[in-house]
Design a protein around this motif. Structure first.
Motif, short mmCIF file in Angstrom:
data_model
loop_
_atom_site.label_atom_id
_atom_site.label_comp_id
_atom_site.label_asym_id
_atom_site.label_seq_id
_atom_site.Cartn_x
_atom_site.Cartn_y
_atom_site.Cartn_z
N UNK A 178 -20.54 -59.56 -48.83
CA UNK A 178 -20.02 -60.58 -49.81
C UNK A 178 -19.86 -60.77 -51.08
N UNK A 179 -20.31 -60.59 -52.07
CA UNK A 179 -20.11 -60.29 -53.30
C UNK A 179 -18.84 -59.76 -53.29
N UNK A 180 -18.76 -58.66 -53.80
CA UNK A 180 -17.53 -57.45 -53.80
C UNK A 180 -16.21 -57.90 -53.19
N UNK A 181 -16.52 -58.97 -51.29
CA UNK A 181 -15.24 -59.17 -50.90
C UNK A 181 -15.15 -61.03 -52.16
N UNK A 182 -15.43 -61.63 -51.92
CA UNK A 182 -15.39 -62.48 -53.03
C UNK A 182 -14.71 -62.34 -54.65
N UNK A 183 -15.38 -60.88 -55.37
CA UNK A 183 -14.96 -61.02 -56.35
C UNK A 183 -13.50 -60.28 -56.13
N UNK B 160 -18.75 -70.52 -56.23
CA UNK B 160 -18.33 -69.69 -55.12
C UNK B 160 -19.82 -68.54 -55.46
N UNK B 161 -19.90 -67.34 -56.30
CA UNK B 161 -20.57 -66.30 -55.96
C UNK B 161 -21.82 -66.64 -55.94
N UNK B 162 -22.35 -68.04 -56.40
CA UNK B 162 -23.55 -68.45 -56.16
C UNK B 162 -24.27 -68.68 -55.38
N UNK C 109 -26.56 -66.69 -51.64
CA UNK C 109 -28.51 -68.30 -51.32
C UNK C 109 -27.48 -66.88 -49.58
N UNK C 110 -26.61 -67.46 -49.69
CA UNK C 110 -25.50 -66.94 -48.18
C UNK C 110 -26.61 -65.38 -47.30
N UNK C 111 -25.94 -64.60 -48.08
CA UNK C 111 -25.72 -63.29 -48.08
C UNK C 111 -27.53 -62.95 -47.45
#
Length: 299
Positions: free
Chosen positions: A194-199, A207-209, A213-215
């Motif tokens: 999720x972090x890489x997709x968001x980046x 959103x990254x934070x 939490x979601x992940x």
């Protein structure tokens, strides 16, 4: 929020996303040499599966407002890292498993040495996918993505989690240690997805934070459900050897907490994960549905 998810056709979304991912995975390994190594890599990479990790990457990119095509190389890279971990986990020196995704494990077909090398090749190809085969993404974002993948795949992530998991076989393990194992062995790569997709999509820190939490929530919930299925489902349904944790004398959530409490804990983790995305009710629909899918799956 529940009404918003209900109006989302998750089955259609999942089918389209899986097709997109499968096509990209197939295209990632061309007619290269040595042929035996390529065949071994393709054998495990194209063996099917849920494709949860690349789909999480695509969904997070979409949430951040990015273009899915630009995220595909990274989505493929994440599945390559995951596949590497499965090949290596199945080896006789690790979990010693004969069945994966409904067919013989890689080392049973190609031998231990080639299986190890195929895993190594997939891991390094993953970084090639991000660094060389990704187009239209600023270099500073790609560097962050490479850093996230490195942390998730190495000692701070799944490798470290696997070592602790192996060390704890046959020993009494408390809940804190069990969570450590799964946050690293399973959760670290899910977080990277999720972090890489968001980046790629240009997400801001807020959103990254929220996605972190979601992940964390879905990572632990995923493993709890895996533990439950290991003792409640058959090998035919799972596509892998059922009951292997019991055979290896590993501590699992059902062994530590019981089936009912394990299920309750998984549900609470998913609820917390979903609540982290409350500020984005429309764009987060795929991620919310994926969280529910984790606890409702039968394999």
């Amino acid at each position: 929020m529940q009404e918003a998810i209900a109006s989302f056709d998750f089955a259609e979304y999942l089918e389209k996303a899986r097709t997109r991912v499968e096509d990209a995975l197939d295209a990632s390994l061309g007619p290269e040499k040595p042929e035996k190594l390529r065949e071994s890599m393709r054998y495990s990479l194209l063996a099917g599966g849920k494709r949860l990790r690349p789909i999480l990457c695509l969904a997070a990119c979409e949430l951040a407002g990015g273009e899915l095509e630009k995220a595909l190389p990274t989505a493929v890279a994440l599945e390559m890292i995951h596949t590497m971990s499965l090949i290596h986990d199945d080896l006789p020196s690790m979990d010693n498993d004969d069945l994966r995704r409904g067919r013989p494990t890689n080392h049973k077909v190609y031998g231990d040495a080639v299986a190890i090398l195929a895993g190594d090749a997939l891991l390094t190809r993953a970084f090639e996918m991000v660094s060389i085969r990704t187009e239209g993404i600023p270099s500073e974002r790609l560097l962050k993505i490479i850093g996230e993948l490195s942390l998730a795949a190495g000692a701070p992530g799944l490798v470290g989690g696997q070592v602790v998991d192996l060390d704890c076989e046959g020993k009494e393990v408390d809940l804190e240690t069990l969570e450590y194992i799964h946050l690293h062995k399973t959760g670290a790569l899910l977080k990277a997805c999720v972090t890489c997709g968001a980046l790629i999509g240009g997400a801001d820190e807020k959103l990254l934070e929220a996605l972190s939490i979601y992940a964390r929530g879905i990572g632990l919930a995923f493993q709890i459900i895996d533990d439950i299925l290991d003792v409640t489902a058959s090998s035919e349904v799972l596509g892998k050897t059922a009951g292997k944790d019991l055979i290896a004398d590993k501590t699992t959530y059902p062994k530590l907490l019981g089936l009912d409490e394990s299920r309750r804990r998984a549900d609470l983790l998913v609820a917390k994960a979903k609540s982290a995305l409350d500020p984005w009710p429309e764009k987060s629909k795929p991620l919310l549905a994926l969280a529910d899918y984790i606890t409702s799956r039968d394999r």
